[in-house]
Design an enzyme around this catalytic site. Structure first.
Site, short mmCIF file in Angstrom:
data_model
loop_
_atom_site.label_atom_id
_atom_site.label_comp_id
_atom_site.label_asym_id
_atom_site.label_seq_id
_atom_site.Cartn_x
_atom_site.Cartn_y
_atom_site.Cartn_z
CG ASP A 92 2.54 6.17 5.80
OD1 ASP A 92 2.60 5.31 4.92
OD2 ASP A 92 2.83 5.96 7.00
CG ASP A 95 4.35 1.76 3.83
OD1 ASP A 95 4.05 2.95 3.58
OD2 ASP A 95 3.98 1.20 4.88
CE1 TYR A 244 0.72 6.30 10.88
CE2 TYR A 244 0.42 4.90 8.95
CZ TYR A 244 1.19 5.79 9.68
OH TYR A 244 2.42 6.19 9.21
CD GLU A 490 8.84 3.25 7.64
OE1 GLU A 490 8.19 3.07 6.60
OE2 GLU A 490 8.72 2.54 8.64
#
Length: 526
Positions: A92, A95, A244, A490
């Site tokens: 996603d 990572d 999430y 990120e």
């Protein structure tokens, strides 16, 4: 990087069908525009680059036609411990966990864009790459949906993954997989994955009808499972809570899934679900100022608004009007036209929802605003906000301002789309991009070695994560390009996904304007 040097086989300015004289005229006009406009953006280039990002995020066996050449195979034993094949899908962000909910939302948004703006994306020569990006996700969802009431929700876990700074190709972290089923429900995850597969089934309907049918079959099963066995997925898959968590619950995803299944099948049962559950599931109750991987209400309300214009839905006009009223609350809040409840903005005018990865809300807003502008234009309507009546042009102009901010029209004079323009983030918080490519150095790089030698380095990333939309600036338009500054540096797949369609739309408008100017010039010269 090599992927940036590859020639793009497309006509950014639609010249292929223009007579020779007109081509020369257009070329002159284009060059004139470039030199006389302070900030001209190449939306075609931004579109091409945005699609490269999805290739950089691929997990599994990298295909022969991979254009992002610093990546290689990874996660080839995913699911092995559990006796299932979970190879593939997307990482996603920076990572290497495969999180089901944001991955499904990414695919839904790519598919929605490809449905609404397929002609514009095709004109730009990028429809094939868009469909490849969608299929990389849906191929994985087919594998992850191992039986009607079982969906694998996640591979890997954030805790162990975050102890390591490694390339995906070197991964030594846990690849444990987690699932939802009848005893451990996850209606939000099932609903979003159903939405992704139903939307993708529309994309592939003409070119790959068998695949389209297969996706629809899975979507219907997943929706039924999610609706019958209700519960939040983060209660069943505890490891996802810190990353999430489903804050909005699962009701929006069930409405969302039903919405996309209705669009894919034209089956009235799904439409009835949207109507009958409109109140109890919050579809006409929630006035929302954000649209994200977690909160789908604004998008549901926007699509429901479009149903109002269809004769067969007139009998449910009262409910659809309420959906539309909430959709317009969202649009007006982005435009700063509500009394009191608007989305905040930075001093330079960027929508600002929260400090962590704010750009996801900006790109999603740009998509919904563009879509709603088109809807109003096509139906010859205007938007009624508390603070005035707005026409479709004003909405599109604002959406464009957000995109232009992303591409460099901002106080930092920086593009937040990595690899686009002269200045962009060079130290993106991304393990693979920040470590020498596996293709160049196949020597194993361990967890702590990655932190010691690469994470802490002040040098730019050795690999450019082209097309990634980073988290972006703070509430004062300030941005610190540091690897450890993950709130800002990120990038995530769901940040870039909505932009694919918006870039294509803006490119199309530019091409149309250019042709119009050329035609006017020719008429004037005869």
């Amino acid at each position: 990087m090599e992927e940036m040097r590859k020639p793009h086989n497309k006509h950014h300015h639609g010249a292929s069908n223009i007579p020779i004289l007109l081509q020369h005229c257009c070329l002159f006009l284009f060059i004139f525009t470039i030199f006389t406009t302070t900030q001209a953006f190449d939306y075609g280039d931004a579109l091409s680059k945005s699609l490269l990002y999805f290739e950089a995020q691929r997990s599994g066996r990298i295909p022969y036609n991979q254009r992002v050449t610093w990546r290689d195979h990874s996660g080839l034993t995913d699911g092995l411990e559990q006796g299932v094949d979970l190879v593939g899908g997307y990482y996603d962000a920076g990572d290497h966990v495969k999180f089901g909910l944001p991955m499904a939302f990414t695919v839904t948004m790519l598919s929605w864009g490809a449905i609404e703006y397929s002609q514009e994306i095709e004109e730009a020569g990028e429809l094939e790459h868009t469909m490849e990006a969608i299929k990389w996700g849906t191929d994985y969802f087919i594998k992850a949906h191992t039986s009607p009431n079982v969906l694998w929700a996640e591979v890997g876990d954030g805790e162990t993954d975050h102890y390591c700074w490694q390339r995906a190709e070197d991964m030594t972290t846990s690849r444990q997989a987690f699932k939802i089923d009848e005893k451990n429900p996850g209606s939000d995850l099932a609903g979003e994955t159903a939405a992704a597969m139903a939307a993708a089934s529309i994309v592939f309907k003409k070119t790959n009808p068998h695949y389209s049918h297969l996706l629809l079959h899975h979507a219907q099963q997943l929706f039924e499972f999610g609706d019958k066995h209700r519960g939040k997925y983060d209660a069943s898959v505890g490891v996802v809570k810190s990353y999430y968590a489903s804050v909005s619950g699962y009701m929006d995803e069930l409405l969302w899934g039903a919405m996309w299944l209705y669009k894919a099948t034209d089956n009235e049962e799904y439409f009835e679900y949207l109507i009958s559950k409109a109140h109890s599931f919050g579809g006409i109750g929630w006035s929302i100022s954000e649209f994200s991987w977690d909160v789908k209400y604004a998008a549901i309300q926007v699509i429901a608004s479009k149903f109002l214009n269809e004769e067969k839905h007139k009998k449910h006009g009262d409910i659809l009007e309420q959906y539309r009223s909430k959709a317009e609350f969202y649009i007006c809040s982005c435009l700063n036209k509500n009394n009191g409840s608007n989305v905040e903005r930075t001093p330079a005018g960027l929508l600002y929802v929260r400090q962590w990865n704010n750009m996801q809300y900006v790109s999603n807003a740009a998509f919904l605003l563009t879509l709603y502008s088109d809807f109003l234009q096509n139906t010859n309507q205007k938007l009624k906000c508390d603070n005035g009546i707005i026409d479709h042009e004003e909405i599109l102009t604002f959406a464009k301002s957000q995109v232009d901010y992303i591409l460099g029209s901002n106080p930092m004079n920086m593009s937040y789309l990595v690899g686009y323009g002269h200045s962009y983030p060079k130290r993106v918080h991304h393990r693979g991009a920040s470590i020498v490519s596996f293709k160049e150095n196949k020597g194993f790089i361990g967890c702590t070695q990655g932190y010691d030698n690469w994470y802490g380095s002040h040098a730019p990333n050795p690999n450019v994560l082209v097309g990634a939309l980073v988290g972006g600036p703070d509430w004062q338009d300030k941005f610190e390009d540091q690897r450890h500054n993950y709130m800002q540096t990120e990038a995530c797949t769901y940040n870039t996904a909505p932009l694919v369609a918006v870039f294509a739309k803006l490119l199309h408008i530019e091409n149309q304007n250019l042709l119009h100017d050329c035609n006017s010039l020719l008429v004037a010269s005869f």
